[in-house]
Scaffold this active site. Structure first.
Site: not given
Ligand code: GLU
Length: 445
Positions: A90, A111, A114, A126, A165-166, A210
């Site tokens: 994810k 990630q 996190k 990612k 997204g990012d 976020t």
């Molecule tokens: N890009 C975001 C992050 O850095 C969200 C990633 C997501 O929602 O999967 O955590």
């Protein structure tokens, strides 16, 4: 760094040459993990760290498309499926000209921890492309997204890998990506992507999550010193999705956000940034901060320079990696900074983090402070799986619970390992132990 870990780190760095951001993310984590390995020699025996640093799968592909003048354009696409110990891979997709494998790997590596900290069943991954959506028409963005998904679709799925997204990938891009996935697979598989539109499987609060989460986490840090956002003078870097929602939340809690930035410069608005106007300029018109300054009037726009020259009691870096260096950190500290909450991924350099920690500034690292986005993505997956949609209030309540939980877990872990208030240590150890335990249980894979 612990000598056993130093040797593993050297191997990882040598095996991944030229990937400076990935190296930085790995070193930052390794520096926290010595004490864990004293308590858990089984992690060393099972080579958990070596395995954690080697992505389970890395996909690199060509993305051909035609621009509006009929010219063929070629970009490079990436998806790094880093770790699936806790759930499907994810993590977001970043479309920005700076994207290369080292950036995707640093983001994917962060990630993993996190996502573990959120307590939700999600692994780490990612992706992205060196495509630059800036200045491109909607039709060009659509053709690019369709071509990107024409390769990516075979690697993802609600039980496999769930992108979102990012930077450079928002609701518009997710829409085009989802449409192409649906067309190719002939499946309305809502849970394959998150950040979808509200009317077709998206979650309320995901767009805000976020930025809101970063402020909630920072508020929890402030509470440990009997303070709150009320009356704080806040500087936010960036003016994209994360920054805008961090500004909105900080102001709703009584702070004055006096500055924000884009890649060309920054605006100082002593009366407090007008969020409604900023949203309109950035999200509706896709404009620049110069447009905000012009329409707002009575504010200062500084071309170039650093937004960190503006004094603040709370700094929320919400732009991009390595945007806040040691000198900027020292200046902020000299001028009364009390807390930093990272809305972006790794926005503070290692020097900056050292300056903040030495000065006793509350420092919430991105992998903890900005986890609200991906946590709400997991809530979106949950709603998709149960074919349900929750109210704004309920979803925001869940987000708040999750952020307070992450804060408390990081703080408790820092206490347990003898360094109270060290949220870097708390986040790294807290995330790592969860993933390491799962990897151990699942055998050598
Ligand atoms: N890009 C975001 C992050 O850095 C969200 C990633 C997501 O929602 O999967 O955590």
């Amino acid at each position: 760094m612990d000598a056993r870990l130093e040797a593993i780190k050297d191997t990882v760095l040598a095996r991944n040459p030229g990937e400076a951001e990935f190296h930085q993310a790995v070193v930052e984590v390794f520096e926290s993990l010595g004490p864990v390995h004293d308590r858990h020699p089984e992690f060393l025996e099972a080579a958990i760290l070596e395995r954690l640093c080697e992505p389970e799968r890395q996909i690199i592909f060509r993305v051909p498309w035609t621009d509006d003048s009929g010219r063929v354009q070629i970009n490079r696409g990436f998806r790094v499926e880093f770790n699936s110990a806790l759930g499907p891979y994810k993590g977001g997709l970043r479309f920005h000209p700076s994207v290369y494998l080292g950036i995707v790997k640093f983001l994917g590596f962060e990630q993993i921890f996190k996502n573990a900290l959120t307590g939700m069943p999600i692994g780490g991954g990612k992706g992205g492309s060196d495509f630059d959506p800036r200045g491109r028409s909607d039709a060009e963005v659509m053709r690019f997204c369709q071509s990107f998904m024409t390769e990516l679709y075979r690697h993802i799925g609600e039980y496999t890998d769930v992108p979102a997204g990012d930077i450079g990938v928002g609701g518009r891009e997710i829409g085009y990506l989802f449409g192409q996935y649906k067309r190719i697979t002939n499946r309305y598989e809502s849970g394959v992507l998150t950040g979808k539109g509200i009317s077709w499987g998206g979650s309320l609060v995901r767009p805000e999550a976020t930025g809101f989460g970063t402020v909630i986490f920072t508020q929890e840090m402030l509470k440990t010193r009997g303070a709150s956002f009320d009356g704080q003078r806040v500087v936010v870097s960036g003016s994209g999705n994360v920054a805008i929602n961090a500004i909105a939340k900080a102001e709703s809690l009584g702070a004055t956000v006096v500055a924000c930035s884009d890649s060309s410069g920054y605006v100082v608005d002593e009366a407090g940034i007008d969020v409604a106007l900023l949203r309109e300029v950035k999200e509706v018109q896709r404009g620049r901060l110069t447009d905000y300054a012009e329409r707002r009037g009575g504010v200062t726009y500084v071309d170039g320079g650093s937004v960190w020259d503006v004094d603040a009691t709370v700094a929320l870096p919400c732009a991009t990696q390595n945007e806040l260096d040691g000198d900027a950190a020292a200046r902020l500290v000299r001028n009364g900074l009390v807390a930093v909450g990272e809305g972006a991924n790794m926005p503070s350099t290692r020097d900056a983090v050292a300056v903040f920690q030495e000065a006793g500034v509350l420092f919430g690292p991105g992998k903890a402070a900005n986890a609200g986005g991906v946590a709400t993505s997991a809530l979106e997956m949950q709603q998709n799986a149960s074919r349900d949609s929750w109210s704004f209030e309920h979803t925001e309540e869940r987000l708040t619970e999750i952020m307070v939980g992450i804060h408390d877990r990081c703080a408790a872990t820092a206490d347990e390992y003898g360094d109270p208030g060290n949220y870097v240590l708390g986040a790294n150890i807290g995330g790592f132990v969860k993933v390491a335990d799962a990897m151990l249980a699942q055998g050598l894979i």
